[in-house]
Motif scaffolding. Sequence first.
Motif, mmCIF file in Angstrom:
data_model
loop_
_atom_site.group_PDB
_atom_site.id
_atom_site.type_symbol
_atom_site.label_atom_id
_atom_site.label_comp_id
_atom_site.label_asym_id
_atom_site.label_seq_id
_atom_site.Cartn_x
_atom_site.Cartn_y
_atom_site.Cartn_z
ATOM 1 N N PHE A 139 0.797 -1.230 0.000
ATOM 2 C CA PHE A 139 0.000 0.000 0.000
ATOM 3 C C PHE A 139 0.831 1.281 0.000
ATOM 4 N N VAL A 140 2.128 1.142 0.185
ATOM 5 C CA VAL A 140 3.003 2.318 0.139
ATOM 6 C C VAL A 140 3.883 2.234 -1.100
ATOM 7 N N ASN A 141 3.913 3.293 -1.875
ATOM 8 C CA ASN A 141 4.924 3.380 -2.923
ATOM 9 C C ASN A 141 5.883 4.487 -2.492
ATOM 10 N N LEU A 142 7.031 4.045 -1.992
ATOM 11 C CA LEU A 142 8.008 4.988 -1.435
ATOM 12 C C LEU A 142 8.997 5.390 -2.516
ATOM 13 N N ARG A 143 9.031 6.677 -2.812
ATOM 14 C CA ARG A 143 9.898 7.162 -3.885
ATOM 15 C C ARG A 143 10.780 8.309 -3.387
ATOM 16 N N PRO A 144 12.022 8.007 -3.039
ATOM 17 C CA PRO A 144 12.917 9.069 -2.604
ATOM 18 C C PRO A 144 13.273 9.991 -3.762
ATOM 19 N N ILE A 192 17.832 19.023 -2.568
ATOM 20 C CA ILE A 192 16.858 18.087 -3.145
ATOM 21 C C ILE A 192 16.989 16.770 -2.422
ATOM 22 N N ASP A 193 16.176 16.621 -1.398
ATOM 23 C CA ASP A 193 16.278 15.443 -0.541
ATOM 24 C C ASP A 193 14.965 15.282 0.222
ATOM 25 N N PHE A 194 13.996 14.675 -0.447
ATOM 26 C CA PHE A 194 12.722 14.416 0.237
ATOM 27 C C PHE A 194 12.181 13.073 -0.211
ATOM 28 N N SER A 195 11.117 12.619 0.447
ATOM 29 C CA SER A 195 10.523 11.338 0.072
ATOM 30 C C SER A 195 9.060 11.532 -0.272
ATOM 31 N N VAL A 196 8.641 10.910 -1.345
ATOM 32 C CA VAL A 196 7.218 10.889 -1.668
ATOM 33 C C VAL A 196 6.659 9.538 -1.234
ATOM 34 N N VAL A 197 5.617 9.607 -0.404
ATOM 35 C CA VAL A 197 4.894 8.405 0.007
ATOM 36 C C VAL A 197 3.600 8.408 -0.800
ATOM 37 N N ARG A 198 3.578 7.554 -1.796
ATOM 38 C CA ARG A 198 2.429 7.492 -2.707
ATOM 39 C C ARG A 198 1.533 6.342 -2.276
ATOM 40 N N GLU A 199 0.239 6.628 -2.076
ATOM 41 C CA GLU A 199 -0.698 5.531 -1.793
ATOM 42 C C GLU A 199 -0.689 4.634 -3.033
ATOM 43 N N ASN A 200 -0.780 3.315 -2.845
ATOM 44 C CA ASN A 200 -0.451 2.431 -3.973
ATOM 45 C C ASN A 200 -1.514 1.397 -4.317
ATOM 46 N N THR A 201 -2.686 1.484 -3.708
ATOM 47 C CA THR A 201 -3.694 0.451 -4.015
ATOM 48 C C THR A 201 -5.071 1.018 -4.360
ATOM 49 N N GLU A 202 -5.263 2.341 -4.217
ATOM 50 C CA GLU A 202 -6.626 2.870 -4.346
ATOM 51 C C GLU A 202 -6.696 4.023 -5.361
ATOM 52 N N ASP A 203 -7.632 4.955 -5.091
ATOM 53 C CA ASP A 203 -7.758 6.161 -5.920
ATOM 54 C C ASP A 203 -8.253 5.773 -7.329
ATOM 55 N N PHE A 204 -7.787 6.435 -8.348
ATOM 56 C CA PHE A 204 -8.254 6.106 -9.698
ATOM 57 C C PHE A 204 -7.574 4.859 -10.258
ATOM 58 N N TYR A 205 -6.804 4.196 -9.413
ATOM 59 C CA TYR A 205 -6.137 2.958 -9.837
ATOM 60 C C TYR A 205 -6.951 1.710 -9.504
ATOM 61 N N TYR A 212 -16.656 6.401 -18.205
ATOM 62 C CA TYR A 212 -16.507 6.833 -16.808
ATOM 63 C C TYR A 212 -15.513 5.933 -16.098
ATOM 64 N N GLN A 213 -14.880 6.495 -15.090
ATOM 65 C CA GLN A 213 -13.887 5.752 -14.311
ATOM 66 C C GLN A 213 -14.034 6.225 -12.874
ATOM 67 N N LEU A 214 -14.134 5.297 -11.954
ATOM 68 C CA LEU A 214 -14.362 5.682 -10.563
ATOM 69 C C LEU A 214 -13.083 5.654 -9.745
ATOM 70 N N GLY A 215 -12.940 6.644 -8.878
ATOM 71 C CA GLY A 215 -11.835 6.643 -7.919
ATOM 72 C C GLY A 215 -12.400 6.305 -6.556
ATOM 73 N N VAL A 216 -11.690 5.500 -5.813
ATOM 74 C CA VAL A 216 -12.177 5.111 -4.480
ATOM 75 C C VAL A 216 -11.048 5.238 -3.461
#
Length: 376
Positions: free
Chosen positions: A100-105, A124-137, A177-181
Amino acid sequence: MTKYRIALIPGDGIGPEVIAEGKKVIDIVSEIEDFQVDWVEYPFSADHYLETGELLTEDSLKEMEKMDAIYLGALGDPRVKPGILEKGILLALRFYFDQFVNLRPVRLLKGVECPLKDKKPEDIDFSVVRENTEDFYVGVGGHAGKGKSKDVLEIERNLYNVRFNLDIEVDRDEIAYQLGVLSKKGTERVIRYAFELAKKKNKNRVTSVDKANVLTDIYGFWREIFNEVAGEYPEIETEFNFVDAITMWFIRKPEWYQIIVTPNMFGDIITDLGAMIQGGLGLAPGGNINPSGVSMFEPIHGSAPKYKGKNTANPIATIWAGAMMLEELGEKRAADLVIEAIEGVLREGKVRTRDLGGTSKTSEVGDEIVGKLKGK
Ligand code: NAD
Ligand code: IPM
Ligand code: MN
């Protein structure tokens, strides 16, 4: 000696070329640090699909469940309709293992020239924590023609199952149509991961990225949950950025960011931009993480079909993703050694692929990193 079993999925395009270098580096660092890696290779790719009609198999998923991690190259091939391999293999793995986490430094390594004027590694030194199982995916949507129709949209996840029974009435032309959840649990757990990551890395700000000014239901919900979780971390400063604005701020003031947490689709988009400010897609790694399950590591770039078989792609993103995998497995020293070796090679600047202005081959970059690890 500690032993790890790791599933290897080279995939498509430049995937096999970059993953070979990642494997090479891990094999050497495991000798140095005295642990063993047993690789179990899987053929899932466009070639395999075109030959057999098979994407992933239930048996292989069951096998991978017992492994320590998955190391993946890339998927996607111009011979196959967009989405078949990406959804049928890559997203299917992320969902099956509930990563469920997509960790992208997003980190500018020493020795890499930043395309932004005057920005240094410390900027330039941060981390993006991307939700990885929901939303429009979540993969539910459809088409409806003029008149009345029905559709049933179903989502099956580890956390929940949902069914939408739609009665559709369209008075003119065809629509799509496409649903995001988002679910409460699904949102809460990824936001909590971001705050815990901030604590672990001694960071004091978490930025939430959304579009709550337009997609008010889904991202208004995200914000409510963000505020709830943030309440448990009073020592950490928080803020909301809209996704359009953050693309501007990434260029203008990247040093502001520490930890970013964001729903799936925006996370996908902003991390390709993040990759460019750290020197390019050839340098951007990612981890699909299930903290209590099987995680999967890969470069964030795709299969770059144009460069397939040319031995010119940059393998550093994949090698770095390998280091992230080692860290997640508990081999922090080995992970640090790999990053140091990558930085050493980048700083010397002699062996670089074309994306970094050099003429070296993919395999030469891998060999040079191996040489550094061996102390040559
Ligand atoms: P891409 O990331 O494959 O490539 C875009 C461009 O980035 C390339 O043309 C190249 O110029 C550069 N690039 C990417 N990786 C590089 C590397 N290692 N070294 C040097 N340059 C590199 O994106 P795309 O062209 O939009 O997609 C191609 C295919 O990959 C599509 O089928 C897409 O669906 C798929 N894809 C897969 C993943 C994945 O497996 N995780 C990620 C993104 C895209
Ligand atoms: C990525 C890719 C994937 C995504 C695609 C290929 C499904 O773009 O890993 O960033 O959108 O997550
Ligand atoms: Mn992407």
